[in-house]
Design a protein around this motif. Structure first.
Motif, mmCIF file in Angstrom:
data_model
loop_
_atom_site.group_PDB
_atom_site.id
_atom_site.type_symbol
_atom_site.label_atom_id
_atom_site.label_comp_id
_atom_site.label_asym_id
_atom_site.label_seq_id
_atom_site.Cartn_x
_atom_site.Cartn_y
_atom_site.Cartn_z
ATOM 1 N N ALA A 20 -4.562 3.070 -12.210
ATOM 2 C CA ALA A 20 -3.340 3.812 -12.546
ATOM 3 C C ALA A 20 -2.422 3.950 -11.334
ATOM 4 O O ALA A 20 -1.220 4.172 -11.474
ATOM 5 N N ARG A 21 -2.990 3.798 -10.130
ATOM 6 C CA ARG A 21 -2.160 3.989 -8.917
ATOM 7 C C ARG A 21 -1.842 2.702 -8.189
ATOM 8 O O ARG A 21 -0.900 2.654 -7.389
ATOM 9 N N ILE A 22 -2.636 1.651 -8.410
ATOM 10 C CA ILE A 22 -2.404 0.393 -7.681
ATOM 11 C C ILE A 22 -2.141 -0.718 -8.685
ATOM 12 O O ILE A 22 -2.987 -1.033 -9.511
ATOM 13 N N ARG A 23 -0.953 -1.294 -8.616
ATOM 14 C CA ARG A 23 -0.580 -2.411 -9.501
ATOM 15 C C ARG A 23 -0.479 -3.681 -8.677
ATOM 16 O O ARG A 23 0.269 -3.704 -7.697
ATOM 17 N N LEU A 24 -1.205 -4.695 -9.079
ATOM 18 C CA LEU A 24 -1.177 -5.961 -8.341
ATOM 19 C C LEU A 24 -0.562 -7.044 -9.205
ATOM 20 O O LEU A 24 -0.852 -7.113 -10.403
ATOM 21 N N GLN A 25 0.259 -7.879 -8.620
ATOM 22 C CA GLN A 25 0.824 -8.972 -9.405
ATOM 23 C C GLN A 25 1.028 -10.228 -8.569
ATOM 24 O O GLN A 25 1.160 -10.154 -7.344
ATOM 25 N N VAL A 26 1.033 -11.351 -9.292
ATOM 26 C CA VAL A 26 1.209 -12.638 -8.616
ATOM 27 C C VAL A 26 2.691 -12.837 -8.338
ATOM 28 O O VAL A 26 3.514 -12.759 -9.255
ATOM 29 N N ILE A 74 1.014 2.330 -5.474
ATOM 30 C CA ILE A 74 1.066 1.148 -4.611
ATOM 31 C C ILE A 74 1.240 -0.099 -5.464
ATOM 32 O O ILE A 74 0.551 -0.274 -6.479
ATOM 33 N N ALA A 75 2.170 -0.948 -5.037
ATOM 34 C CA ALA A 75 2.327 -2.262 -5.662
ATOM 35 C C ALA A 75 1.865 -3.300 -4.646
ATOM 36 O O ALA A 75 2.189 -3.196 -3.463
ATOM 37 N N GLY A 76 1.111 -4.276 -5.114
ATOM 38 C CA GLY A 76 0.669 -5.350 -4.219
ATOM 39 C C GLY A 76 1.042 -6.686 -4.821
ATOM 40 O O GLY A 76 0.918 -6.881 -6.033
ATOM 41 N N VAL A 77 1.531 -7.609 -3.991
ATOM 42 C CA VAL A 77 1.849 -8.950 -4.495
ATOM 43 C C VAL A 77 1.200 -10.003 -3.606
ATOM 44 O O VAL A 77 1.046 -9.810 -2.391
ATOM 45 N N ASP A 78 0.831 -11.084 -4.247
ATOM 46 C CA ASP A 78 0.272 -12.237 -3.529
ATOM 47 C C ASP A 78 0.501 -13.454 -4.416
ATOM 48 O O ASP A 78 0.464 -13.338 -5.638
ATOM 49 N N PHE A 79 0.731 -14.622 -3.811
ATOM 50 C CA PHE A 79 0.990 -15.787 -4.673
ATOM 51 C C PHE A 79 -0.285 -16.445 -5.183
ATOM 52 O O PHE A 79 -0.212 -17.365 -5.988
ATOM 53 N N SER A 80 -1.436 -15.970 -4.727
ATOM 54 C CA SER A 80 -2.702 -16.561 -5.184
ATOM 55 C C SER A 80 -3.270 -15.764 -6.361
ATOM 56 O O SER A 80 -3.664 -14.599 -6.190
#
Ligand SMILES: C[S@@+](CC[C@H](N)C(=O)[O-])C[C@H]1O[C@@H](n2cnc3c(N)ncnc32)[C@H](O)[C@@H]1O
Length: 243
Positions: A105-111, A81-87
């Protein structure tokens, strides 16, 4: 959220980013309390609507503190899972939860801004956006971006608050927003207007048919909408054409 006609989209976006960044510490608690726990069921429904993703990647746009991403990891054990948010503060809180769940290892979050996703075309098997669309100054662009990064045949679920169709429920909803949600949100979050912005932005948001039209305009196919919890939440689902 005070906005003025002269506000540019960039100023609006920056003000919304500051507001969400400021409410991070009590964000999850308020979601649970103010929705009487229903928020979890809404996110579960959104992941179910696009799944099961057996392998490959799911994208969660406007991921906030990553509750949808964590739910996707639970429902789709073979997926990443990839997650993005501007905060940045939302992403930091989400990363802490992902680490606590043992899932980095399974969830990558980025701004990242939803309107310019940092991904190539056609790479995600599914996408979700929970309570994010309403906040985008350019909602159509946000939907076009979700469609662009979906692979052909991939499905997207967009959750958003909406104005309930029943006059009785609407009356109760308005009373609750004015008497409970706004004052309690202000007290617990310590933020002056974030929890006034919530009902005000819902009232300004187009009805479900408007979102359906935006999704179709963006190029989604098989677009449908289901109302949840007496019509206070709309779940919009659409797919990327596979031919
Ligand atoms: C109401 S919260 C929802 C968060 C999460 N999806 C959930 O279900 O709890 C909206 C989120 O959208 C993010 N957001 C708003 N506008 C955005 C934009 N233009 N680009 C990226 N993120 C945005 C905010 O920072 C916030 O975390």
């Amino acid at each position: 959220m005070p906005t003025h006609n002269s506000d540019t989209a960039a100023e609006q976006r920056a003000a919304i980013e500051r507001m969400f960044s400021a409410i991070v510490p009590r964000y999850d608690l308020l979601n649970r309390v103010l929705s009487a726990g229903r928020d979890r069921a809404w996110r579960r429904a959104a992941v179910r609507a696009v799944g099961p993703v057996r392998a490959g990647w799911l994208l969660d746009v406007c991921t906030g503190t990553a509750d949808v991403a964590l739910e996707a990891a639970r429902q789709c054990p073979g997926a990443r899972i990839a997650g993005v948010d501007f905060s940045g503060p939302m992403i930091a809180a989400g990363r802490a939860k992902v680490a606590a769940a043992g899932l980095p290892a399974r969830i990558r979050l980025q701004v990242s801004a939803a309107e310019a996703l940092p991904f190539a075309d056609n790479i995600f098997d599914a996408a979700t956006m929970a309570f994010g669309l309403r906040n985008l100054p350019d909602r159509r662009q946000g939907l076009r971006e979700v469609l662009r990064v979906l692979r052909p045949g991939g499905r997207a679920a967009i959750l958003e608050f909406t104005t309930p169709p029943s006059p009785v429920v609407l009356g109760l909803y308005r009373w609750y927003s004015r008497r409970v949600l706004s004052p309690l949100g202000r007290l617990v979050s310590g933020h002056r207007f974030a929890y006034d912005y919530l009902p005000a932005s819902v009232a300004d948001f187009p009805p479900p048919a408007g979102v359906t039209a935006w999704m179709e305009e963006a190029g989604f196919t098989d677009v449908s909408c289901r109302l949840l919890t007496c019509g206070i939440v709309a779940m919009h689902v659409g797919a990327k054409r596979s031919d």
